[in-house]
Structures are given as C-alpha cells and as structure tokens.
Design a protein around this motif. Structure first.
Motif, PDB file in Angstrom:
ATOM      1  N   SER A 248       4.832  35.383  23.826  1.00 28.99           N
ATOM      2  CA  SER A 248       3.538  34.861  24.453  1.00 28.99           C
ATOM      3  C   SER A 248       3.499  33.543  24.427  1.00 28.99           C
ATOM      4  CB  SER A 248       2.440  35.473  23.675  1.00 28.99           C
ATOM      5  OG  SER A 248       2.436  36.741  23.407  1.00 28.99           O
ATOM      6  N   PHE A 249       2.650  32.714  25.330  1.00 23.71           N
ATOM      7  CA  PHE A 249       2.683  31.357  25.678  1.00 23.71           C
ATOM      8  C   PHE A 249       1.284  30.957  25.829  1.00 23.71           C
ATOM      9  CE2 PHE A 249       6.936  32.799  26.878  1.00 23.71           C
ATOM     10  CZ  PHE A 249       7.754  31.634  26.303  1.00 23.71           C
ATOM     11  N   PRO A 250       1.079  29.698  25.275  1.00 22.39           N
ATOM     12  CA  PRO A 250      -0.220  29.069  25.585  1.00 22.39           C
ATOM     13  C   PRO A 250      -0.680  28.990  26.983  1.00 22.39           C
ATOM     14  CG  PRO A 250       1.268  27.643  24.724  1.00 22.39           C
ATOM     15  CD  PRO A 250       1.907  28.783  24.680  1.00 22.39           C
ATOM     16  N   SER A 251       0.308  28.725  27.917  1.00 20.82           N
ATOM     17  CA  SER A 251       0.196  28.338  29.320  1.00 20.82           C
ATOM     18  C   SER A 251       1.134  28.657  29.970  1.00 20.82           C
ATOM     19  CB  SER A 251      -0.157  26.733  29.245  1.00 20.82           C
ATOM     20  OG  SER A 251       1.088  26.105  29.241  1.00 20.82           O
ATOM     21  N   VAL A 252       0.613  29.044  31.463  1.00 22.12           N
ATOM     22  CA  VAL A 252       1.775  29.374  32.497  1.00 22.12           C
ATOM     23  C   VAL A 252       3.043  28.069  32.470  1.00 22.12           C
ATOM     24  CG1 VAL A 252       2.179  29.179  35.006  1.00 22.12           C
ATOM     25  CG2 VAL A 252       0.110  30.445  33.916  1.00 22.12           C
ATOM     26  N   GLN A 253       2.480  26.728  32.280  1.00 22.42           N
ATOM     27  CA  GLN A 253       3.595  25.929  32.231  1.00 22.42           C
ATOM     28  C   GLN A 253       4.593  25.968  31.100  1.00 22.42           C
ATOM     29  OE1 GLN A 253       3.165  22.741  34.440  1.00 22.42           O
ATOM     30  NE2 GLN A 253       5.284  22.584  33.748  1.00 22.42           N
ATOM     31  N   ALA A 254       3.987  26.287  29.959  1.00 17.61           N
ATOM     32  CA  ALA A 254       4.987  26.743  28.913  1.00 17.61           C
ATOM     33  C   ALA A 254       5.904  27.731  29.239  1.00 17.61           C
ATOM     34  CB  ALA A 254       4.312  26.945  27.592  1.00 17.61           C
ATOM     35  N   ALA A 255       5.544  28.869  29.770  1.00 21.67           N
ATOM     36  CA  ALA A 255       6.258  30.029  30.188  1.00 21.67           C
ATOM     37  C   ALA A 255       7.358  29.479  31.097  1.00 21.67           C
ATOM     38  CB  ALA A 255       5.358  31.185  30.513  1.00 21.67           C
ATOM     39  N   VAL A 256       7.207  28.814  32.005  1.00 18.56           N
ATOM     40  CA  VAL A 256       7.920  28.518  33.194  1.00 18.56           C
ATOM     41  C   VAL A 256       8.987  27.514  32.441  1.00 18.56           C
ATOM     42  CG1 VAL A 256       8.066  27.388  35.431  1.00 18.56           C
ATOM     43  CG2 VAL A 256       6.468  29.066  34.996  1.00 18.56           C
ATOM     44  N   ASP A 257       8.314  26.473  31.860  1.00 14.94           N
ATOM     45  CA  ASP A 257       9.245  25.496  31.151  1.00 14.94           C
ATOM     46  C   ASP A 257      10.385  26.029  30.303  1.00 14.94           C
ATOM     47  OD1 ASP A 257       7.914  23.342  32.328  1.00 14.94           O
ATOM     48  OD2 ASP A 257       6.986  22.690  30.585  1.00 14.94           O
ATOM     49  N   SER A 258      10.217  27.212  29.646  1.00 17.87           N
ATOM     50  CA  SER A 258      10.846  27.881  28.852  1.00 17.87           C
ATOM     51  C   SER A 258      11.958  28.399  29.686  1.00 17.87           C
ATOM     52  CB  SER A 258      10.165  29.173  27.970  1.00 17.87           C
ATOM     53  OG  SER A 258       9.256  28.483  26.992  1.00 17.87           O
ATOM     54  N   THR A 259      11.756  29.131  31.035  1.00 24.12           N
ATOM     55  CA  THR A 259      12.367  29.592  31.904  1.00 24.12           C
ATOM     56  C   THR A 259      13.597  28.675  32.332  1.00 24.12           C
ATOM     57  OG1 THR A 259      10.751  31.289  32.347  1.00 24.12           O
ATOM     58  CG2 THR A 259      12.767  30.874  33.954  1.00 24.12           C
ATOM     59  N   VAL A 260      13.059  27.677  32.635  1.00 20.90           N
ATOM     60  CA  VAL A 260      13.948  26.510  33.231  1.00 20.90           C
ATOM     61  C   VAL A 260      14.835  26.056  32.200  1.00 20.90           C
ATOM     62  CG1 VAL A 260      13.801  24.425  34.273  1.00 20.90           C
ATOM     63  CG2 VAL A 260      12.331  25.878  35.243  1.00 20.90           C
ATOM     64  N   GLN A 261      14.536  25.748  31.203  1.00 18.29           N
ATOM     65  CA  GLN A 261      15.170  25.447  30.209  1.00 18.29           C
ATOM     66  C   GLN A 261      16.298  26.452  29.593  1.00 18.29           C
ATOM     67  OE1 GLN A 261      12.542  23.986  27.143  1.00 18.29           O
ATOM     68  NE2 GLN A 261      11.545  22.714  28.416  1.00 18.29           N
ATOM     69  N   THR A 262      16.110  27.875  29.603  1.00 17.40           N
ATOM     70  CA  THR A 262      16.753  28.714  29.308  1.00 17.40           C
ATOM     71  C   THR A 262      17.921  28.859  30.417  1.00 17.40           C
ATOM     72  OG1 THR A 262      15.128  29.928  28.315  1.00 17.40           O
ATOM     73  CG2 THR A 262      17.053  31.259  28.880  1.00 17.40           C
ATOM     74  N   LEU A 263      17.732  28.737  31.675  1.00 23.11           N
ATOM     75  CA  LEU A 263      18.605  28.698  32.614  1.00 23.11           C
ATOM     76  C   LEU A 263      19.570  27.350  32.606  1.00 23.11           C
ATOM     77  CD1 LEU A 263      16.409  29.922  35.625  1.00 23.11           C
ATOM     78  CD2 LEU A 263      18.142  31.250  34.620  1.00 23.11           C
ATOM     79  N   GLN A 264      19.096  26.206  32.461  1.00 25.81           N
ATOM     80  CA  GLN A 264      19.669  25.090  32.135  1.00 25.81           C
ATOM     81  C   GLN A 264      20.737  25.260  31.244  1.00 25.81           C
ATOM     82  OE1 GLN A 264      16.469  22.104  32.297  1.00 25.81           O
ATOM     83  NE2 GLN A 264      16.906  21.181  34.035  1.00 25.81           N
ATOM     84  N   ALA A 265      20.272  25.697  30.115  1.00 29.11           N
ATOM     85  CA  ALA A 265      21.159  25.794  28.832  1.00 29.11           C
ATOM     86  C   ALA A 265      22.379  26.973  29.068  1.00 29.11           C
ATOM     87  CB  ALA A 265      20.517  26.409  27.509  1.00 29.11           C
ATOM     88  N   GLY A 266      22.393  27.306  30.420  1.00 29.10           N
ATOM     89  CA  GLY A 266      23.662  28.192  30.824  1.00 29.10           C
ATOM     90  C   GLY A 266      23.591  29.728  30.145  1.00 29.10           C
ATOM     91  N   VAL A 267      22.337  30.168  29.350  1.00 25.51           N
ATOM     92  CA  VAL A 267      22.087  31.411  28.984  1.00 25.51           C
ATOM     93  C   VAL A 267      22.026  32.433  30.216  1.00 25.51           C
ATOM     94  CG1 VAL A 267      20.862  33.146  27.921  1.00 25.51           C
ATOM     95  CG2 VAL A 267      20.533  30.717  27.012  1.00 25.51           C
ATOM     96  N   PRO A 268      23.118  33.312  30.169  1.00 19.24           N
ATOM     97  CA  PRO A 268      23.380  34.320  31.226  1.00 19.24           C
ATOM     98  C   PRO A 268      22.449  35.241  31.081  1.00 19.24           C
ATOM     99  CG  PRO A 268      25.045  34.593  29.528  1.00 19.24           C
ATOM    100  CD  PRO A 268      24.068  33.593  29.107  1.00 19.24           C
ATOM    101  N   ILE A 269      21.093  35.070  31.350  1.00 18.63           N
ATOM    102  CA  ILE A 269      19.881  35.982  31.068  1.00 18.63           C
ATOM    103  C   ILE A 269      19.910  37.035  32.066  1.00 18.63           C
ATOM    104  CG2 ILE A 269      18.191  34.590  32.178  1.00 18.63           C
ATOM    105  CD1 ILE A 269      16.573  35.240  29.390  1.00 18.63           C
TER     106      ILE A 269
END
Lengths: 485, 485
Positions: A248-269
């Motif tokens: 769970s996240f405090p905001s839409v921005q926090a959830a989307v930022d997590s997504t972008v950073q996860t992809l940037q980190a190369g996690v093959p989610i």
C-alpha cells in the motif's frame, strides 16, 4: 435478415426481389453444402448471442451464423460471401470489450469454435500452432506436462486467434510482451477466400527479415483484413518459482515512482498492477478483504528460487523508500491466489458497487512518467461528474482502466460517461499516449483514432484496408469509419 | 544520368529531349532551392559512394545525391521526385549487406547524414527519438550518463533509422529482441512527400492497440514504402554487471543442445554465439589466439551481481553435461573484450583466410531444434563444393551466417557460391525457416522470398506496396520484383 442484407448490398440494388430471393436460397444452400445442415444457423437466439461481446455497445446481430470446421470450409464460405458481397464477421469467444463482433451492416458471422485443435507443438523450439477455438486456458492445460506455458493473460479465457486479432495483452505484458511480440505466424483467410500464411506456410523461425511484416499487420486488425484460422505462438519455460506481493502507498505518485524505479533497477518483474483507493475499497467489500483503502500495487515475480529472493528484496527496498507498507507476500499457489483475489475479481467487485448496472472499461496508455498526473486528474474528473469508475492498471506499461459502472438505461448518465471517456482519451493523447493500450478500436474509438493518428495516418490505414478488402466485406464499420460511396 | 532517368521514366517517354533537358534543369534547381548548393551533388565519387553497401552486389550509383537537413526538406525533395517520377533511394550509413542502396533504375539518393540530432530523451520513460544520421554508437555515447542504453547491436555502427528500415538485430536479440520489438514510433516521408507518424505524432506509449500496426509495417520495409526520418526507440537500464564466457564442444549438436537447455532453464542470457571449427581456426590465426579448433559458444550474461552468479552456474552445469569444456570467463570490461575479440573480429578473420577476396554473408534462420542438422549438412556442402565459408551464428535465435570468402573476379567461383547459397536457403525453407533472419531481402533474395512466402503472400506484399507507392518510386527493385507495365 440475410435477404435484406442481400438487397441492400451494392451489386443487387437494382435487382427485383424475386431474384434476390433466388440468391438468398443459393447462398444458404451453398453454406449448407460447405459446412453441413448443423453448421448454418438462422435462429434468433444463436444470432443474438453472436452479435454481442462483453461491452455495453449495442450491436446488431448477424443475419446468419456459420460454423466451419476447417480452413478449407472458411475459405469456401468466404468465397460465397465475396461473390454475393455479404459482410463477414469472425467470432471467437465473444469476450471482446469494444463491440468488435457486432454486425454493423448485417452479414455472416463466422463462429470458429468448432476449429479447436492444438497443432504442431514443438517443445524444443518453444512454439505451438493453434486453431481459433483454442482458448488460452485450454492451451495452458494442454501444455501442463511440457514445462512450457503461454503467459499472455487478458483476464478472460479468450480464443488465442481472437487475442491475435485484437492485439490483446494484460497483466504480464510488462515481462512477456503483448500478442504483437508473441505471434510467429498466422494463417488468414482473406476477403476473397484466398489463404495467406503471414510468414510463409508452416514457417516458425524466432526472427525474420523476409519482406513486409504481414504477421503484425494482421495482429490487431480486429477482423477487418481477414479471418485468422491458425496462430503460431511463442512459448516460455514455466518459471521455477513465483512470488506474489501486495503493498500500500500514501499516494498515486509513490506507487508509480516505485514502479519506474523497479523497472529501472532491471528487476524482471512479471506483473505490477495498480489499484486505486476506490478499487481497493470495492474489492474489500466484494471479497471480504481488509486491505488499507489507499493506492496499492499487486506484484508478481517469476524466476529461480535464488533470483526471486533478490528481485523481491530490491522491489521491497524501493517501495519502502517511497513510503510503501511492508510487503504482504506469498509463495505457494494457494496463498498467491488468495492474495491476488482482489485483483482478479476487480471487474466483479466494481460491478457489485451498483447492482443491476453494466461495466464499461476505458483503456488509455501513457508514458510511465505521465501516469501520476493523468490518474490524479482523472479521479478529480470522476468525482466532479458524479461517476463511479474504480481504477485498475497495468502500471508497468503505463496502461490503466477506469471500470465505469453505469446504468445503460439512464441516457443522461450514459452521456456523462461518454463525455468523460472522451476527456480521458484526449488527456492521454495530450500526454503522448494512446486511447487504447490493449482493447482495440472496435466501434467505440473510431473517432478518437482519427485524432490520435492524424489525417495522413488514417489515410494510410484506409489505403491498406482498401488494398486487402476493396469491397469492405471484412468486419465493416470497425476501426475505420469509411464514408460509403 | 538524371537526364537519362527522366527520359526513361514513364510520363516523359514521348517528350522531346529538349523538353526533358528543361525538366532536368527544373529538377536540379528545385533540389538546390530546397537544400542549398552544398546539399545537391552530381559528382561521380559521391554518387559511387552512395550506390553501394558492404555487400558484393554490383549496384548502380544514383543520378544525384541530395543531403536534406530536416524532415521538411525531405518532404519537399520527395514532392519534386514524385512530380517527375524520379526513384528515391534512402541512404543511412551504407552498412547494409543485401544491396539495399543500389539505384536499380537510377534516381535520387537521399543521404540523411546531415540529420543527426538526438531528440526527446525521456529517461524515466525509457525512450528516445533520433534522426537518421544518429548511429547506435553515437546514441549509446550520448546516453552514457543516464544509466540507459540501446542494446540492439548488428555489428556495424549503423544508422538507427537504417536499422529500423532493415529490421536489424544481431548478437543480443536473444535477450532484447530485434528492431521490430524496440521501435515505438516512426516519422516517415511517403512517396508523395506527405509525412506520417506510424503511431501518431509524438506518441510513445509502451504498448498500443490503436488500429493497424503501421510501425511494424515500415520496420523492415527497406526503404520501399517511405523514408524514415525519425525513430522513437525503447531503452533499457544498463545492467549492474556483465560476465562473458567461452566454451568448446565436441560437436555442433552438443553446442546447440546446450543453447536450447540454457533457454529452457529460463536463463536470461544476453548473447549466445556459435562459431564452428573453421571460424575458430580463422580467428586463432587472425588474432593470435589459441582456442581449441572445435565448435565453440561465446556467451554473455547481464544482470545483478547475485543473479549473474546463478546464471553462469546454471549455464556452466548445462554445458558440462553436454561435454563442453570448462568456461573461460571474464568479468571486467577489458578481459571481456579480449575474450570476445575472436567473435568481434570474425568478419575480418574470415576475409584474412584469402587475402584480396571479398566476403558475402548468408543469413538463414531455422527453429532451434533444426540447427544441428542444417549446420552439419551445410558444412558438408561447403567441403564438397570447395568453398570457404566459416560459420558464426546467433544460435539462441536459430540464425547463422556462412561468411563466404570469394574472389569476385572469378565468375565460376561466384556461380558456385550462388548455387550454394540457394541450396542453403532452400534447406532452411524445408526446415520451417527463413532465407533471411536479419539482413533483409534487398536485391539478393527476391526470388527466394517468393519461394518462402508463396504466391498469395507475395501478392499481399505487392498490394501493400502498390497502395502506398503506386508509381513504384520508393527504392524500386528491392524486396519485390515487379514486372513493369
């Protein structure tokens, strides 16, 4: 009905009705001689059932439904239709969301459910060929003992050839791509009944540069260029292990930022799904769950035991640095299914918010960085206009759906929804996005497609349609709105 | 030359030569008024240079070379050509391998090297837009500080728009796909000078179902449908670490089995390259190396430190169970480069086998399981026919090249090579494969394309070409062999 369509179809316009009746009898007897008495239905219930999909579009049923059993029958039937200028509408499982199977100008529905063979499985080459009656669940059941699977999952248990026709994707496109990346070859019956293999007959190389990419011209063509009668698909090894998590996240921005950073980190989610507070609330009510009512990510990781540990650790670090809650996570199938139940039931949970209503799903897709802004603006729009539209999104692709729960018998509300969906689509277009990430154009987005592509783009699309279907017989009135001569 | 092309071009056929001279002056002055005196060249050296690529195809130089500086100039130049029915041949870096830039019917070469801007980098969205003068190395240098890269690597430092036009791929397609999977949008100038954006102007969603897939119709169209003036590409995070390895095998079968099993095990291998004994021997001689002269795999792994360890371990277990030698492996850039030197220098090592000769590369691609048989049969064929053709292959895709080292002044040998390459292509076609995995059709494979696609497939391709380029002005004579009226 068939009689009326024959009468209105161009070349018989000036012919007397007794001649048309003669043609009517000819057509039906030709159909019956091709696919048998049982293979031709004029019954109202059957026609009704083949004239609609899962959308709220009011569609016209076809004049007649035929049930071919093989490509030769499809081709022979198409030749009869071509001769008599009868529209052809291919039908898979009817699970489309944009009115793609409606018979806008009457005509003949080709139900392909009797072509249901899994053909030519080559486990060592990671490919398989299927007929249009084979759904993705059937295929995956068939593959169970091979260690392989076909991962593309649009939710519905759709026909795989239908998924090719509509360029479907779904929750794990972020890892495995859409149908566009996973179709190797197609067998297609064209408007004149001729049969083309888009990569050459029986061919299945993993890559090719042999001339124009016909395969990807037909993928996503929504039945307007031909009838797909076979699809050769790329398969994948079943991952050694899968782990699911919810955060769970405090905001839409926090959830989307997590997504972008996860992809940037190369996690093959494998899956990363966003649900907004309204959607989570609906899921909690529908499935007796107790997730915090805030923006939430559902995640799934595929890989070896060891790589999973690392993937989960990286993703968890990232979500926590963005103010996310601790992961609720699950390894075994049962717990994973329970965890994901909220996401899987989202459609029904949304419907349950207003019993007796119907659901219509929007489908915009924007670059990742624009997601927070468009979601926030869209939520404000929903509130201002008193509309129910919980949001679920394939956030790793920038694709999200407002599940609009509407009363189809309230024209004023339907109008407000219509205006809302147009505003939403234009908001996506203004952010370098598209009005449809995965549902297709069908009936509902033909005008928006013109805005999205611009006049030259539409003209190019129309010239391709004219080149392959000069009489506009293949699923007429879908994707492109051609002025009739 | 331009004068002769004007004379032979359809609509001026019956016009007197003084009129044609008038048109000749008009065309040149129009070109000069569009892109300046320096932007138009009739010089023989410049024309020669723009009439050939890196293949052995004997090509005709264009009549004139123009150097537009922006899409507006490309469009204006194309309109002049359209008006006077002059063929248009787009030119990027001239690094193609199938004669794609030859001016078969004379005409105007559009050299796009002066359009060299990197535009609209969106690091958080993993996308960038480039003009045709930007090569892959230039782009990756530009991206250096962003943590991102564009991985598709065909070997040559080719123009990225040219790579889109030819559907290029190369060594790491097994992990990152080909240009088909990595182009998001294209700006294309059509034969009549109009400009189309294949996914709508400025749009860059990661996925879309908005109408026909125009992007992938132009990717791989080899300049025959339009001139690509901008390409929007998908970018990737630079992996945390890379490891390379080399492994020798007792047989082709053992090397290929290792490849299939590594893919089946879900190892996300970045490169897996096969070199046969002849190729390794050539590399040893050329680069003073001492690899065992047997079938060999060169591997590269991308990922996090921890996941790499696991990937390498899995791959090593698999290769050893197939009789492979111990991995020679390398972590740091310098050692990796030294290790891969043999693979990178393969082309020159092959050429060095017969000084003064030229190289022609075959390009078949078959399903993985057919690789051992086709490689073994092809090696026998080479020996029987006294031909030099070391083999290097992107074995994870089933794509391999015989680097034919030939004396272009020996017509008898050239003929033997021609017959060999036809047999090889037909062998691939008989094994469900394609005559070209990544080099394209160009001039050399037009007849084979007909065999590969069959008559209906070719007819569909021709009807698309006719729809978008009715006067056959765009790079005429490539891909399709149309009979002139």
């Amino acid at each position: 009905h068939l009689f009326a369509t024959l009468s209105s179809g161009g070349h018989l316009r000036s012919v007397s009705s007794s001649y048309i009746y003669y043609y009517y009898i000819c057509v039906l007897s030709a159909f019956r001689s091709i696919c048998g008495e049982d293979g031709v239905s004029l019954g109202e219930a059957v026609r009704e059932q083949h004239g609609k999909d899962e959308s709220v579009h009011r569609c016209r049923p076809p004049d007649v439904v035929v049930f071919p059993r093989c490509v030769e029958e499809v081709s022979a039937l198409a030749k009869v239709c071509h001769k008599h200028r009868l529209p052809i509408i291919p039908f898979g499982t009817g699970t489309g969301l944009e009115g793609g199977v409606g018979a806008m100008k009457g005509g003949v529905c080709f139900s392909l459910r009797n072509m249901e063979q899994v053909l030519d499985l080559h486990p060592e080459d990671f490919d398989v060929t299927v007929e249009p009656g084979v759904t993705r669940k059937t295929l995956n059941a068939y593959l169970r003992d091979t260690g392989l699977w076909f991962p593309i999952d649009p939710g519905a248990d759709a026909s795989l050839c239908g998924m090719a026709a509509t360029s479907a994707s779904g929750t794990n496109a972020v890892r495995y791509g859409t149908m566009r990346e996973n179709v190797i070859n197609l067998e297609v019956v064209l408007a004149d009944g001729s049969v083309v293999h888009t990569a050459g007959k029986g061919r299945r190389p993993r890559k090719t540069s042999a001339g124009y990419n016909l395969t990807n011209l037909f993928v996503g063509s929504e039945g307007t260029l031909g009838i797909i009668t076979k699809t050769t698909l790329r398969l994948y090894g079943i991952p050694e292990a899968m782990v699911s998590a919810v955060c769970s996240f405090p905001s839409v921005q926090a959830a989307v930022d997590s997504t972008v950073q996860t992809l940037q980190a190369g996690v093959p989610i494998a899956r990363i799904e966003f649900l907004d507070d309204v959607m989570i609330d609906a899921c909690n009510r529908f499935s007796s769950l107790s997730y915090p009512v805030t923006p939430t990510l559902f995640l799934e990781f595929h890989g070896s035991e060891q790589s999973l540990e690392e993937q989960v650790k990286t993703a968890e670090d990232i979500t926590q640095s963005n103010g996310g809650s601790d992961f609720q996570w699950a390894r075994d199938t049962e717990t994973r299914n329970r965890l994901w139940k909220a996401r899987h039931d989202a459609w029904y949970a949304a419907l349950a918010l207003r019993p007796g209503c119907k659901a219509y799903s929007t489908d915009v897709c924007v670059p990742l960085s624009r997601l927070p802004q468009i979601i926030v603006e869209t939520k404000e729009d929903l509130i201002e206009n008193r509309l129910t539209g919980p949001i679920a999104g394939h956030v790793g692709d920038g694709n999200f759906h407002c599940l609009m729960v509407v009363d189809p018998n309230d024209p004023e509300e339907m109008h407000r929804v219509h205006l809302f969906t147009e505003r939403l689509a234009r908001r996506a277009l203004a952010m370098d996005g598209t009005c449809t990430g995965e549902h297709g154009v069908g009936l509902g987005k033909r005008a928006l497609l013109c805005e999205e592509m611009g006049p030259v783009g539409i003209q190019v699309m129309q010239s391709l349609k004219d080149a392959l279907d000069p009489n506009n017989l293949m699923n007429p009135g879908k994707i492109l709105q051609r002025e009739e001569p």
